[in-house]
Scaffold this motif. Structure first.
Motif, PDB file in Angstrom:
ATOM      1  N   TYR A 226       0.831  -1.210   0.000  1.00 19.47           N
ATOM      2  CA  TYR A 226       0.000   0.000   0.000  1.00 19.47           C
ATOM      3  C   TYR A 226       0.867   1.263   0.000  1.00 19.47           C
ATOM      4  CZ  TYR A 226      -3.693   3.315   1.270  1.00 19.47           C
ATOM      5  OH  TYR A 226      -4.565   4.381   1.268  1.00 19.47           O
ATOM      6  N   ILE A 227       1.854   1.322   0.877  1.00 15.92           N
ATOM      7  CA  ILE A 227       2.662   2.533   1.004  1.00 15.92           C
ATOM      8  C   ILE A 227       3.637   2.664  -0.169  1.00 15.92           C
ATOM      9  CG2 ILE A 227       4.320   3.748   2.488  1.00 15.92           C
ATOM     10  CD1 ILE A 227       2.879   2.457   4.860  1.00 15.92           C
ATOM     11  N   ASN A 228       4.026   1.552  -0.764  1.00 12.53           N
ATOM     12  CA  ASN A 228       4.901   1.621  -1.935  1.00 12.53           C
ATOM     13  C   ASN A 228       4.233   2.327  -3.110  1.00 12.53           C
ATOM     14  OD1 ASN A 228       7.007   0.318  -0.659  1.00 12.53           O
ATOM     15  ND2 ASN A 228       6.432  -1.712  -1.406  1.00 12.53           N
ATOM     16  N   LYS A 229       2.917   2.341  -3.113  1.00 14.75           N
ATOM     17  CA  LYS A 229       2.180   3.033  -4.170  1.00 14.75           C
ATOM     18  C   LYS A 229       2.099   4.534  -3.926  1.00 14.75           C
ATOM     19  CE  LYS A 229      -0.676  -1.038  -5.119  1.00 14.75           C
ATOM     20  NZ  LYS A 229      -2.047  -1.614  -5.079  1.00 14.75           N
ATOM     21  N   LEU A 230       2.619   4.969  -2.772  1.00 11.73           N
ATOM     22  CA  LEU A 230       2.621   6.391  -2.416  1.00 11.73           C
ATOM     23  C   LEU A 230       4.074   6.830  -2.232  1.00 11.73           C
ATOM     24  CD1 LEU A 230      -0.294   6.272   0.198  1.00 11.73           C
ATOM     25  CD2 LEU A 230      -0.437   6.880  -2.226  1.00 11.73           C
ATOM     26  N   PRO A 231       4.801   7.045  -3.307  1.00 14.43           N
ATOM     27  CA  PRO A 231       6.258   7.216  -3.236  1.00 14.43           C
ATOM     28  C   PRO A 231       6.736   8.499  -2.581  1.00 14.43           C
ATOM     29  CG  PRO A 231       5.469   7.624  -5.470  1.00 14.43           C
ATOM     30  CD  PRO A 231       4.303   7.072  -4.695  1.00 14.43           C
ATOM     31  N   VAL A 232       5.846   9.473  -2.372  1.00 12.46           N
ATOM     32  CA  VAL A 232       6.267  10.722  -1.718  1.00 12.46           C
ATOM     33  C   VAL A 232       5.567  10.929  -0.378  1.00 12.46           C
ATOM     34  CG1 VAL A 232       6.955  11.876  -3.848  1.00 12.46           C
ATOM     35  CG2 VAL A 232       4.582  12.079  -3.065  1.00 12.46           C
ATOM     36  N   LEU A 233       4.929   9.891   0.138  1.00 13.53           N
ATOM     37  CA  LEU A 233       4.243  10.005   1.425  1.00 13.53           C
ATOM     38  C   LEU A 233       5.258  10.257   2.546  1.00 13.53           C
ATOM     39  CD1 LEU A 233       1.423   9.746   2.799  1.00 13.53           C
ATOM     40  CD2 LEU A 233       2.031   7.370   3.295  1.00 13.53           C
ATOM     41  N   GLN A 234       5.046  11.323   3.310  1.00 17.68           N
ATOM     42  CA  GLN A 234       5.967  11.682   4.380  1.00 17.68           C
ATOM     43  C   GLN A 234       5.371  11.515   5.779  1.00 17.68           C
ATOM     44  OE1 GLN A 234       8.264  15.362   3.806  1.00 17.68           O
ATOM     45  NE2 GLN A 234       7.351  15.513   1.766  1.00 17.68           N
ATOM     46  N   TYR A 235       4.077  11.751   5.917  1.00 17.72           N
ATOM     47  CA  TYR A 235       3.439  11.741   7.237  1.00 17.72           C
ATOM     48  C   TYR A 235       2.243  10.793   7.211  1.00 17.72           C
ATOM     49  CZ  TYR A 235       6.226  15.975   7.673  1.00 17.72           C
ATOM     50  OH  TYR A 235       7.270  16.858   7.685  1.00 17.72           O
ATOM     51  N   LEU A 236       2.319   9.760   8.027  1.00 17.80           N
ATOM     52  CA  LEU A 236       1.244   8.776   8.111  1.00 17.80           C
ATOM     53  C   LEU A 236       0.847   8.593   9.570  1.00 17.80           C
ATOM     54  CD1 LEU A 236      -0.606   6.599   6.926  1.00 17.80           C
ATOM     55  CD2 LEU A 236       1.325   4.994   7.055  1.00 17.80           C
ATOM     56  N   ARG A 237      -0.417   8.882   9.855  1.00 16.38           N
ATOM     57  CA  ARG A 237      -0.929   8.723  11.217  1.00 16.38           C
ATOM     58  C   ARG A 237      -2.000   7.645  11.242  1.00 16.38           C
ATOM     59  NH1 ARG A 237      -1.468  15.023  13.383  1.00 16.38           N
ATOM     60  NH2 ARG A 237       0.763  15.502  13.258  1.00 16.38           N
ATOM     61  N   LEU A 238      -1.721   6.601  12.028  1.00 13.74           N
ATOM     62  CA  LEU A 238      -2.632   5.469  12.178  1.00 13.74           C
ATOM     63  C   LEU A 238      -2.934   5.204  13.645  1.00 13.74           C
ATOM     64  CD1 LEU A 238      -1.213   3.045   9.489  1.00 13.74           C
ATOM     65  CD2 LEU A 238      -3.654   3.418   9.845  1.00 13.74           C
ATOM     66  N   SER A 239      -2.790   6.197  14.476  1.00 11.56           N
ATOM     67  CA  SER A 239      -3.010   6.001  15.909  1.00 11.56           C
ATOM     68  C   SER A 239      -4.483   5.750  16.213  1.00 11.56           C
ATOM     69  CB  SER A 239      -2.523   7.223  16.689  1.00 11.56           C
ATOM     70  OG  SER A 239      -3.359   8.340  16.440  1.00 11.56           O
ATOM     71  N   HIS A 240      -4.730   5.160  17.383  1.00  9.96           N
ATOM     72  CA  HIS A 240      -6.099   4.911  17.849  1.00  9.96           C
ATOM     73  C   HIS A 240      -6.912   4.110  16.822  1.00  9.96           C
ATOM     74  CE1 HIS A 240      -4.847   8.329  20.384  1.00  9.96           C
ATOM     75  NE2 HIS A 240      -5.625   7.772  21.296  1.00  9.96           N
ATOM     76  N   ASN A 241      -6.317   2.998  16.384  1.00  8.93           N
ATOM     77  CA  ASN A 241      -7.013   2.047  15.529  1.00  8.93           C
ATOM     78  C   ASN A 241      -6.966   0.673  16.194  1.00  8.93           C
ATOM     79  OD1 ASN A 241      -8.049   3.055  12.731  1.00  8.93           O
ATOM     80  ND2 ASN A 241      -6.154   4.218  13.072  1.00  8.93           N
ATOM     81  N   LYS A 242      -7.041  -0.387  15.399  1.00 10.41           N
ATOM     82  CA  LYS A 242      -7.043  -1.746  15.946  1.00 10.41           C
ATOM     83  C   LYS A 242      -5.939  -2.592  15.319  1.00 10.41           C
ATOM     84  CE  LYS A 242     -12.036  -1.631  16.886  1.00 10.41           C
ATOM     85  NZ  LYS A 242     -13.344  -2.305  16.666  1.00 10.41           N
ATOM     86  N   LEU A 243      -4.827  -1.950  14.994  1.00 15.96           N
ATOM     87  CA  LEU A 243      -3.741  -2.639  14.325  1.00 15.96           C
ATOM     88  C   LEU A 243      -3.125  -3.731  15.197  1.00 15.96           C
ATOM     89  CD1 LEU A 243      -1.821   0.319  12.637  1.00 15.96           C
ATOM     90  CD2 LEU A 243      -3.132  -1.468  11.478  1.00 15.96           C
ATOM     91  N   VAL A 244      -2.898  -4.885  14.584  1.00 19.10           N
ATOM     92  CA  VAL A 244      -2.185  -5.993  15.223  1.00 19.10           C
ATOM     93  C   VAL A 244      -1.053  -6.408  14.288  1.00 19.10           C
ATOM     94  CG1 VAL A 244      -4.171  -6.832  16.543  1.00 19.10           C
ATOM     95  CG2 VAL A 244      -3.816  -7.648  14.215  1.00 19.10           C
ATOM     96  N   ASN A 245      -0.040  -7.040  14.831  1.00 15.92           N
ATOM     97  CA  ASN A 245       1.113  -7.400  14.009  1.00 15.92           C
ATOM     98  C   ASN A 245       0.764  -8.361  12.883  1.00 15.92           C
ATOM     99  OD1 ASN A 245       2.581  -6.609  16.799  1.00 15.92           O
ATOM    100  ND2 ASN A 245       3.975  -6.319  15.061  1.00 15.92           N
ATOM    101  N   SER A 246      -0.197  -9.235  13.114  1.00 12.09           N
ATOM    102  CA  SER A 246      -0.580 -10.182  12.063  1.00 12.09           C
ATOM    103  C   SER A 246      -1.217  -9.480  10.866  1.00 12.09           C
ATOM    104  CB  SER A 246      -1.546 -11.235  12.625  1.00 12.09           C
ATOM    105  OG  SER A 246      -2.727 -10.609  13.127  1.00 12.09           O
ATOM    106  N   GLY A 247      -1.657  -8.254  11.061  1.00 15.66           N
ATOM    107  CA  GLY A 247      -2.260  -7.495   9.966  1.00 15.66           C
ATOM    108  C   GLY A 247      -1.280  -6.559   9.281  1.00 15.66           C
ATOM    109  N   ILE A 248       0.007  -6.658   9.664  1.00 17.11           N
ATOM    110  CA  ILE A 248       1.029  -5.793   9.091  1.00 17.11           C
ATOM    111  C   ILE A 248       2.047  -6.659   8.350  1.00 17.11           C
ATOM    112  CG2 ILE A 248       2.839  -4.113   9.577  1.00 17.11           C
ATOM    113  CD1 ILE A 248       1.300  -3.297  12.063  1.00 17.11           C
ATOM    114  N   PRO A 249       2.010  -6.688   7.015  1.00 19.16           N
ATOM    115  CA  PRO A 249       2.978  -7.493   6.262  1.00 19.16           C
ATOM    116  C   PRO A 249       4.415  -7.015   6.510  1.00 19.16           C
ATOM    117  CG  PRO A 249       1.150  -6.781   4.861  1.00 19.16           C
ATOM    118  CD  PRO A 249       1.037  -6.021   6.145  1.00 19.16           C
ATOM    119  N   ALA A 250       5.360  -7.909   6.402  1.00 19.31           N
ATOM    120  CA  ALA A 250       6.768  -7.577   6.630  1.00 19.31           C
ATOM    121  C   ALA A 250       7.196  -6.423   5.727  1.00 19.31           C
ATOM    122  CB  ALA A 250       7.639  -8.797   6.372  1.00 19.31           C
ATOM    123  N   GLY A 251       7.793  -5.402   6.324  1.00 18.18           N
ATOM    124  CA  GLY A 251       8.337  -4.291   5.563  1.00 18.18           C
ATOM    125  C   GLY A 251       7.339  -3.298   5.015  1.00 18.18           C
TER     126      GLY A 251
END
Length: 340
Positions: A226-251
């Motif tokens: 997902y983020i690789n498709k945004l090559p100039v993304l500088q600021y990403l805020r994902l706080s206060h969500n339900k993220l778990v490590n199993s939902g985050i692919p390596a790298g």
């Protein structure tokens, strides 16, 4: 050398030097009003193309005279936009309608369609259930914060080639409701969808994006690439969500463009891999119990080290003693690491 703060006694104080984030002349500085103006409002001699109708307990929009390009109507009791109200100002550049009581149903058909040169539309803190989009191709900033939007259909912005900033926070938008909504916006730099009901990151956002805020949603995973498709993304805020490590692919967060990454107040149990160029990382209030140095540095050398300056790990299952002994070599630019 970095400074470990434990405990941290700090307050983040936001000084509101101006109530609005658009150019706004306080009443005390406007000077005398010209005669060619709606009687309820002010049209200063020193800024004759602006009409100030803010904070006047208005229930309807006054008829603006020809020549007005900046119309301020915030902080009133306006409930509707009647037909013809903008007929004299079809070349309006800015329209500010924040903090009123306008509903979608009470916007007369064709009223907004007259605004073919509008550059900024501020329609926050109203009762809109559907987006209100002018036909102007010059639109560069759109704000509909704190309304009742549940969806933003694709195609509404397809011809907005100059749009750079969209603020839709504090609505009821779902992932399905915004799918494809921002596709094709080649100049879009900033998108704020915080405080909504997203379960995944918005699909179809343009590659020009530099700022993406999706904090306070219900996101539990990030799609690979997902983020690789945004090559100039500088600021990403994902706080206060339900993220778990199993939902985050390596790298997935290992993107060299990222400067700031906020993953605080989630359910992470391990530090995700980040790029060496990242400068700000916020991981407080998760469930992390191990300080894995490889998340920051795969290997360390004279030119291979993390550029991280600020790292927050407070409210996890870590203490300063959790840091590996070789951490200073990897995190040599870190000036602030918080554990408590």
């Amino acid at each position: 050398m970095f400074l470990i703060r434990a405990p941290l006694l700090a307050m983040l104080v936001s000084l509101a030097l101006c109530q609005y984030d658009y150019e706004y002349e306080p009443a005390s500085q406007r000077g005398p009003s010209g005669s060619n103006c709606a009687e309820e409002c002010e049209c200063p001699y020193n800024f004759p193309s602006a009409m100030y109708c803010d904070d006047r307990n208005l229930k309807s929009v006054p008829i603006a005279p020809t020549g007005i390009k900046y119309l301020y109507l915030q902080n009133n009791q306006i409930e509707e936009l009647k037909s013809g109200v903008f007929d004299n100002v079809t070349d309006l550049r800015w329209l500010v309608l924040d903090h009123n009581h306008i509903t979608t149903e009470k916007i007369a058909k064709g009223t907004i369609d007259k605004l073919v040169k509008l550059e900024k539309l501020f329609f926050s803190y109203n009762n809109l259930t559907e987006p209100v989009i002018p036909p102007s191709k010059a639109l560069d900033e759109l704000k509909m914060i704190n309304n009742k939007l549940t969806k933003f259909p694709p195609g509404l912005l397809s011809d907005k080639e100059n749009l750079t900033s969209i603020h839709l926070e504090n609505n009821e938008l779902t992932s399905e409701g915004v799918a494809g909504a921002f596709k094709g916006l080649k100049k879009l730099l900033s998108l704020d969808l915080s405080h909504n009901k997203l379960k995944k990151l918005p699909a179809g956002v343009p590659s020009s994006l530099e700022i993406l805020y999706v904090d306070y949603n219900q996101i539990d995973s990030v799609a690979a690439g997902y983020i690789n498709k945004l090559p100039v993304l500088q600021y990403l805020r994902l706080s206060h969500n339900k993220l778990v490590n199993s939902g985050i692919p390596a790298g997935v967060f290992n993107a060299s463009s990222l400067v700031e990454l906020d993953l605080s107040f989630n359910k992470l149990t391990a530090i995700p891999e980040v790029n060496e160029m990242l400068e700000q990382l916020y991981l407080q209030a998760n469930e992390i119990s191990k300080f894995d140095l490889e998340s920051f540095c795969k290997f360390t050398g004279p030119l291979n080290y993390s550029r991280l300056k600020h790292l927050r790990l407070d409210a996890n299952n870590l203490t300063s003693s959790s840091m590996p002994v070789d951490a200073p070599n990897c995190l040599r630019q870190a000036s602030d690491i918080m554990f408590e």
